[in-house]
Write a protein that holds these residues in place. Structure first.
Motif, mmCIF file in Angstrom:
data_model
loop_
_atom_site.group_PDB
_atom_site.id
_atom_site.type_symbol
_atom_site.label_atom_id
_atom_site.label_comp_id
_atom_site.label_asym_id
_atom_site.label_seq_id
_atom_site.Cartn_x
_atom_site.Cartn_y
_atom_site.Cartn_z
ATOM 1 N N GLN A 123 -12.101 -2.894 -0.565
ATOM 2 C CA GLN A 123 -11.283 -3.047 -1.762
ATOM 3 C C GLN A 123 -10.320 -4.227 -1.659
ATOM 4 O O GLN A 123 -10.048 -4.890 -2.656
ATOM 5 N N CYS B 17 0.788 -1.231 0.000
ATOM 6 C CA CYS B 17 0.000 0.000 0.000
ATOM 7 C C CYS B 17 0.829 1.294 0.000
ATOM 8 O O CYS B 17 0.440 2.275 -0.624
ATOM 9 N N MET C 112 -7.576 -3.802 -4.611
ATOM 10 C CA MET C 112 -6.310 -3.251 -4.136
ATOM 11 C C MET C 112 -5.509 -4.382 -3.532
ATOM 12 O O MET C 112 -6.091 -5.237 -2.860
ATOM 13 N N PRO C 113 -4.215 -4.400 -3.701
ATOM 14 C CA PRO C 113 -3.455 -3.548 -4.601
ATOM 15 C C PRO C 113 -3.831 -3.807 -6.062
ATOM 16 O O PRO C 113 -4.300 -4.887 -6.406
ATOM 17 N N GLY D 184 -3.444 7.922 -5.706
ATOM 18 C CA GLY D 184 -3.484 7.120 -4.484
ATOM 19 C C GLY D 184 -3.388 7.980 -3.240
ATOM 20 O O GLY D 184 -4.152 7.814 -2.285
#
Length: 149
Positions: A108, A51, A114-115, A81
């Motif tokens: 997510q 992240c 995500m990622p 981001g």
């Protein structure tokens, strides 16, 4: 045909001079997500490797990020981001915003949005087994539910 090739080469060289902004503000530890939320070590490692490159001021730009137009895409992802969630300034967010961001994180992660797949393509260290991903998902979910407004 030679002219097209020459022009393409010239343009390819010239666009290399259009770089991305890689400057970062000083990171203040007391505002950082990890320092405030104190996640378990495995969750911390996941957040740092999967992240922080796009969602903090601790971005580690790979060598290929110096090559246009790839650099533009990376710069856009990092900027976007940080705009949506910046773990480096977590302490500046109001509790309601923190709760919402934690909720979005677990949604997510759970949906495997995500990622990003494009990030995982070049960052093997951020790939996580489904069984471990469930643990990270649950940690974010529990954290968001524990914030009482």
């Amino acid at each position: 045909m030679k002219k097209v090739g020459l022009y393409t080469l010239i343009v390819s060289i010239l666009i290399q001079f259009i770089g991305i902004d890689k400057t970062v503000p000083k990171v203040e530890g007391h505002l950082d997500f990890i320092e405030i939320e104190l996640p378990p070590k495995d969750v911390e490692a996941f957040i740092k490797t999967a992240c922080y490159d796009c969602h903090s001021y601790e971005t580690k730009y790979p060598s290929y990020s110096a090559i246009a137009p790839i650099s533009w895409s990376i710069g856009s992802h990092v900027s976007n981001g940080r705009e949506h969630l910046n773990f480096s300034i977590w302490g500046n967010y109001e509790e309601a915003v923190q709760k919402d961001l934690l909720y979005k994180c677990y949604q997510q992660i759970g949906a495997r949005q995500m990622p990003l797949a494009s990030y995982l393509l070049f960052h093997e260290e951020a790939r996580v087994a489904h069984s471990k991903l469930e643990g990270f998902y649950n940690w974010f979910k529990t954290k968001s539910e524990n914030i009482k407004l």
